[in-house]
Design an enzyme around this catalytic site. Structure first.
Site, PDB file in Angstrom:
ATOM      1  N   HIS A 151       0.852  -1.211   0.000  1.00 41.15           N
ATOM      2  CA  HIS A 151       0.000   0.000   0.000  1.00 41.15           C
ATOM      3  C   HIS A 151       0.887   1.261   0.000  1.00 41.15           C
ATOM      4  O   HIS A 151       0.934   2.003   0.976  1.00 41.15           O
ATOM      5  CB  HIS A 151      -0.871  -0.040   1.265  1.00 41.15           C
ATOM      6  N   GLU A 255      -0.728   1.086  -5.644  1.00 44.32           N
ATOM      7  CA  GLU A 255      -0.431  -0.100  -4.821  1.00 44.32           C
ATOM      8  C   GLU A 255      -0.357  -1.360  -5.688  1.00 44.32           C
ATOM      9  O   GLU A 255      -1.366  -1.745  -6.300  1.00 44.32           O
ATOM     10  CB  GLU A 255      -1.524  -0.254  -3.778  1.00 44.32           C
TER      11      GLU A 255
HETATM   12  O1  TA6 Z   1      -6.047   1.367  -0.940  1.00 39.97           O
HETATM   13  C1  TA6 Z   1      -7.245   2.040  -0.990  1.00 39.97           C
HETATM   14  C2  TA6 Z   1      -8.050   1.761   0.268  1.00 39.97           C
HETATM   15  O2  TA6 Z   1      -8.573   0.457   0.270  1.00 39.97           O
HETATM   16  C3  TA6 Z   1      -9.129   2.834   0.360  1.00 39.97           C
HETATM   17  O3  TA6 Z   1     -10.414   2.259   0.195  1.00 39.97           O
HETATM   18  C4  TA6 Z   1      -8.933   3.443   1.743  1.00 39.97           C
HETATM   19  O4  TA6 Z   1      -9.702   2.756   2.697  1.00 39.97           O
HETATM   20  C5  TA6 Z   1      -7.429   3.215   1.936  1.00 39.97           C
HETATM   21  O5  TA6 Z   1      -7.223   1.900   1.440  1.00 39.97           O
HETATM   22  C6  TA6 Z   1      -6.926   3.416   3.344  1.00 39.97           C
HETATM   23  O6  TA6 Z   1      -7.384   2.401   4.177  1.00 39.97           O
HETATM   24  P1  TA6 Z   1      -6.993   2.490   5.758  1.00 39.97           P
HETATM   25  O7  TA6 Z   1      -7.591   1.279   6.373  1.00 39.97           O
HETATM   26  O8  TA6 Z   1      -5.489   2.513   5.820  1.00 39.97           O
HETATM   27  O9  TA6 Z   1      -7.560   3.813   6.242  1.00 39.97           O
END
Ligand code: TA6
Length: 288
Positions: A151, A255
């Site tokens: 991520h 990601e």
């Molecule tokens: O990577 C995108 C995502 O899945 C978004 O939907 C948003 O939720 C982001 O991840 C961040 O997630 P988090 O749980 O770190 O706040």
């Protein structure tokens, strides 16, 4: 590397390469600097650096579940845990011989037989490489399925002057429209509002162009067919306690992931995921 285990801040420098450096905290990459010591990853000024809250920035690892569909917390438990440094790692392929690296392992719980090795490597040109190896160690014959993402939060000068190349014309699932499937247009991606898309069957290489810095990030991946593009934009940014109100202007998540088709391993089978990040000068002129 300073520190004996992932609990400390670990600094990775290349003994014979550029003066680039990588910091890890609790086993998570929180900083990647080029030879001019410019920070290339975004880390929120409001990030909390202690489990179980995930670090808002750097490169959290979403494993064994991406997103919230499944039995685990959002994005699984790997990013919410301290990893430990493995001083006696199972040999990784020698193609990392020219890189400085640190080997980490994640154990879901003390004494757990399952361990998931993960290597963070820094190349002589300042390139950053993450490699994760997931093996099904079940002795009951049961398969092991998971989804996965690096991520990655890239630091950008101004999100409204960033382009992403490599995802044109691909299908994607739009998280903002009930994960409905759409097809991307034919030009490079640009950003004027919240985006949260899972691109499917993406190419090995994706480019992220930062106009102001005249710098392009190159993302190369193996074993990770999908790519998530996320920016919370203003409203969602304000709603996140560990994210500054205006910070959405200076970050973009791209990601490398395996989401649409979960990876399923029979007992004894192993999967390897790899992400390599580098930067090159770019001649991108905005508005093209
Ligand atoms: O990577 C995108 C995502 O899945 C978004 O939907 C948003 O939720 C982001 O991840 C961040 O997630 P988090 O749980 O770190 O706040």
């Amino acid at each position: 590397c300073k520190g004996f285990n992932g609990l400390d801040k670990v600094l990775l420098r290349h003994p014979r390469g550029s003066s680039a450096e990588v910091y890890l905290y609790g086993g998570h990459v929180t900083s990647w600097k080029n030879e001019r010591r410019e920070e290339l990853l975004f880390l929120s000024s409001k990030a909390t650096l202690k489990p179980p809250k995930a670090i808002r920035g750097g490169i959290p690892i979403c494993f064994p579940q991406f997103g919230s569909h499944g039995t685990l917390d959002q994005h699984g438990f790997a990013r919410n845990r301290f990893w430990i440094i493995d001083n006696d790692p199972h040999p990784f392929p020698t193609n990392t011989w020219n890189k400085a690296f640190v080997d980490l392992i994640l154990k879901p719980s003390e004494g757990d037989m399952k361990i998931w090795p993960h290597r963070v490597a820094l190349g002589p040109g300042g390139e950053l490489m993450l490699t994760s190896r997931i093996r099904n160690t079940n002795t009951d014959g049961k398969p092991f399925s998971f989804t996965f993402a690096y991520h990655t939060y890239f630091s950008v000068s101004d999100i409204s002057e960033v382009r992403v190349e490599g995802l044109e014309t691909l299908d994607y699932l739009d998280n903002l429209q009930k994960k409905e499937r759409f097809t991307e247009q034919g030009d490079a991606l640009t950003f004027e509002s919240e985006v949260d898309k899972i691109y499917l069957s993406t190419p090995t290489k994706i480019a992220i162009l930062d106009h102001e810095k005249k710098r392009t990030f190159e993302l190369r991946k193996d074993g990770l067919p999908d790519a998530v593009v996320w920016n919370p934009w203003e409203k969602k940014a304000k709603a996140m306690a560990d994210f500054g109100d205006d910070e959405y202007k200076h970050m973009l998540c791209v990601e490398a992931a395996a989401i649409e088709m979960p990876i399923t391993l029979k007992p004894g089978e192993e999967w390897k995921g790899r992400l390599e990040l580098s930067t090159v000068p770019s001649s991108y002129c905005s508005g093209q």
